[in-house]
Design a protein around this motif. Structure first.
Motif: not given
Length: 182
Positions: A116-122
């Motif tokens: 669903r287009g979400r992004e995060c730093v991992a």
């Protein structure tokens, strides 16, 4: 105890971090396969993926790296002895179900593109030609397709601190090393 634990270390006074492999360890000291050493007495801060942070002086240099003393409280020494016994039993009786040798990246920060287009730093804990262990606190379900940096993958396993993923296209031998950014 002979073992193979991936880790990283810094020589105190330096800002450079280096990857290493602990190849023999006791609650008193550890032998490291390491690319950079220093003279005996130099202080080292070591982080081993499965055991945590340690500090102490270099005891001696070797052909493959160095040996360092572990400065531990009696309680931490007892805990480490228990952890090493558990690792020895695990290495003797269990096989890792993941495919391929694990590589610990020099740069572990990445961007995860979630459904669903979400992004995060991992963080990338480790990877092989077939998949990766990703540290994240964002909820991701088994079976979801994500993109690790630029590498498409499918979540195949959940962990308390992240997920295990299989790459949609496996890498060929020799394509990956610790400098690879997924």
């Amino acid at each position: 105890m002979r073992l193979s634990l991936e880790g990283r270390y810094m020589l105190v006074g330096s800002t450079d971090e280096h990857t290493c492999t602990a190849i023999e360890m006791s609650p008193a000291d550890v032998a490291l396969r390491a690319p950079v050493s220093a003279p005996p007495g130099a202080k080292v801060v070591l982080y081993l993926k499965q055991l945590g942070r340690f500090a102490g002086p270099i005891l001696r240099t070797t052909d493959f790296g160095f040996e360092m003393q572990l400065e531990l409280t009696p309680q931490r020494s007892d805990k480490l002895a228990t952890q090493l016994a558990w690792l020895a039993d695990r290495q003797a009786h269990a096989s890792d179900k993941r495919n391929g040798d694990r590589i610990v990246p020099l740069t572990d920060i990445t961007i995860l593109r979630l459904p669903r287009g979400r992004e995060c730093v991992a963080r990338v804990r480790s990877f092989s030609h077939a998949g990766a262990e990703i540290l994240t606190d964002h909820p991701i379900a088994v079976g979801e397709e994500i993109v690790i940096g630029r590498t498409p993958a499918r979540v195949v396993r959940l962990a308390s601190d992240g997920v295990g993923c299989e790459f949609l296209r496996h890498f060929q031998p020799g394509e990956l090393d610790e400098t690879t950014r997924l």
